[in-house]
Motif scaffolding. Sequence first.
Motif, PDB file in Angstrom:
ATOM      1  N   LEU A 190       0.668  -1.057  -0.010  1.00  0.00           N
ATOM      2  CA  LEU A 190      -0.022   0.064  -0.017  1.00  0.00           C
ATOM      3  C   LEU A 190       0.778   1.322  -0.043  1.00  0.00           C
ATOM      4  O   LEU A 190       0.706   2.141  -0.704  1.00  0.00           O
ATOM      5  N   VAL A 191       1.842   1.274   0.883  1.00  0.00           N
ATOM      6  CA  VAL A 191       2.675   2.473   0.824  1.00  0.00           C
ATOM      7  C   VAL A 191       3.424   2.752  -0.459  1.00  0.00           C
ATOM      8  O   VAL A 191       3.605   4.057  -0.894  1.00  0.00           O
ATOM      9  N   VAL A 228       0.934   4.237  -3.103  1.00  0.00           N
ATOM     10  CA  VAL A 228       0.968   5.485  -2.897  1.00  0.00           C
ATOM     11  C   VAL A 228       2.272   6.253  -3.171  1.00  0.00           C
ATOM     12  O   VAL A 228       1.951   7.502  -3.891  1.00  0.00           O
ATOM     13  N   CYS A 229       3.281   5.853  -2.908  1.00  0.00           N
ATOM     14  CA  CYS A 229       4.787   6.801  -3.335  1.00  0.00           C
ATOM     15  C   CYS A 229       4.669   6.676  -4.694  1.00  0.00           C
ATOM     16  O   CYS A 229       5.496   7.705  -5.296  1.00  0.00           O
ATOM     17  N   LYS A 263       2.413   6.862  -7.011  1.00  0.00           N
ATOM     18  CA  LYS A 263       1.684   8.164  -7.466  1.00  0.00           C
ATOM     19  C   LYS A 263       2.210   9.414  -7.649  1.00  0.00           C
ATOM     20  O   LYS A 263       1.963  10.153  -8.558  1.00  0.00           O
ATOM     21  N   TYR A 264       3.225   9.491  -6.852  1.00  0.00           N
ATOM     22  CA  TYR A 264       3.696  11.046  -6.655  1.00  0.00           C
ATOM     23  C   TYR A 264       4.986  11.184  -7.016  1.00  0.00           C
ATOM     24  O   TYR A 264       5.691  12.162  -7.416  1.00  0.00           O
ATOM     25  N   GLN A 294      -1.762   5.198   5.111  1.00  0.00           N
ATOM     26  CA  GLN A 294      -2.016   5.857   3.810  1.00  0.00           C
ATOM     27  C   GLN A 294      -1.716   7.424   3.527  1.00  0.00           C
ATOM     28  O   GLN A 294      -1.239   7.946   2.855  1.00  0.00           O
ATOM     29  N   ARG A 344       1.223   9.548   2.061  1.00  0.00           N
ATOM     30  CA  ARG A 344       1.021  10.650   1.076  1.00  0.00           C
ATOM     31  C   ARG A 344       1.580  12.177   1.399  1.00  0.00           C
ATOM     32  O   ARG A 344       2.133  12.721   0.753  1.00  0.00           O
ATOM     33  N   CYS A 371       5.282  12.192   0.751  1.00  0.00           N
ATOM     34  CA  CYS A 371       5.639  12.510  -0.582  1.00  0.00           C
ATOM     35  C   CYS A 371       5.378  13.878  -0.902  1.00  0.00           C
ATOM     36  O   CYS A 371       6.212  14.390  -1.562  1.00  0.00           O
ATOM     37  N   GLN A 377      -4.503  16.000  -5.492  1.00  0.00           N
ATOM     38  CA  GLN A 377      -5.794  15.461  -5.021  1.00  0.00           C
ATOM     39  C   GLN A 377      -6.840  15.560  -6.105  1.00  0.00           C
ATOM     40  O   GLN A 377      -7.580  14.707  -6.590  1.00  0.00           O
ATOM     41  N   GLU A 390      -6.244  12.474  -8.242  1.00  0.00           N
ATOM     42  CA  GLU A 390      -6.950  11.408  -7.625  1.00  0.00           C
ATOM     43  C   GLU A 390      -8.121  11.280  -7.840  1.00  0.00           C
ATOM     44  O   GLU A 390      -8.827  10.197  -8.243  1.00  0.00           O
TER      45      GLU A 390
END
Length: 205
Positions: free
Chosen positions: A41-42, A45-46, A48-49, A84, A88, A91, A141, A144
């Motif tokens: 999961l981590v 998320v990372c 994505k950025y 999560q 975020r 990042c 945001q 997303e």
Amino acid sequence: MFFKRRPKLPAELSDEELLVRYRLEGAVADLGVLYERHMPLVFAVCRKYLRPDEDAQDAVMQLFEKLIDTLRRHEVGNFPAWLQATARNHCLMILRARQRAGPDGALVLHFPDAADMESAGVLHQAGDATEDEELTEARLQALEHALAELPEGQRRCLELFYLEKKCYRDIAELTGFDLGLVKSHLQNGKRNLKRYLDSAPNAAR
């Protein structure tokens, strides 16, 4: 005769039990087991950025080091949701640090599809620091939200192609779409994503 009950192994404990025991005893092994459970999961998320993947991997490790201290001092309820959000924010801090260190004060955000969708990024000249942070977070945001608004087929194809690095044939096999539909979903998805980002009221430009 009384036998001393052996301590439970970290793998035998729930997330909540590991958090409590780590806060009380500070055994990094407990935290390591807990973090490893949620590492996919981590990393997602990372990714994505942050690009390339090596930067995302570094962020995953940096976050674990931060948690060693943070989780000794703070109680956490819903650990997956908290982690999560924490990933975020970590990042975003990295992106803001890059902004401050970047040439000419320029802020460039590389979104998951940075190779083909430069129009989805942001180029902003540095002004007031607070305004820049709000801009950065608002655009992230907005991305997303934009992905969530896409039709399921488009969203799934974009995620597989850009986030999971799948080729057209792999996407077709995973989704059941033929190659022509995969290409159509990617093309239309990129167009709709850009349109949404350009018109999103919360994505200041």
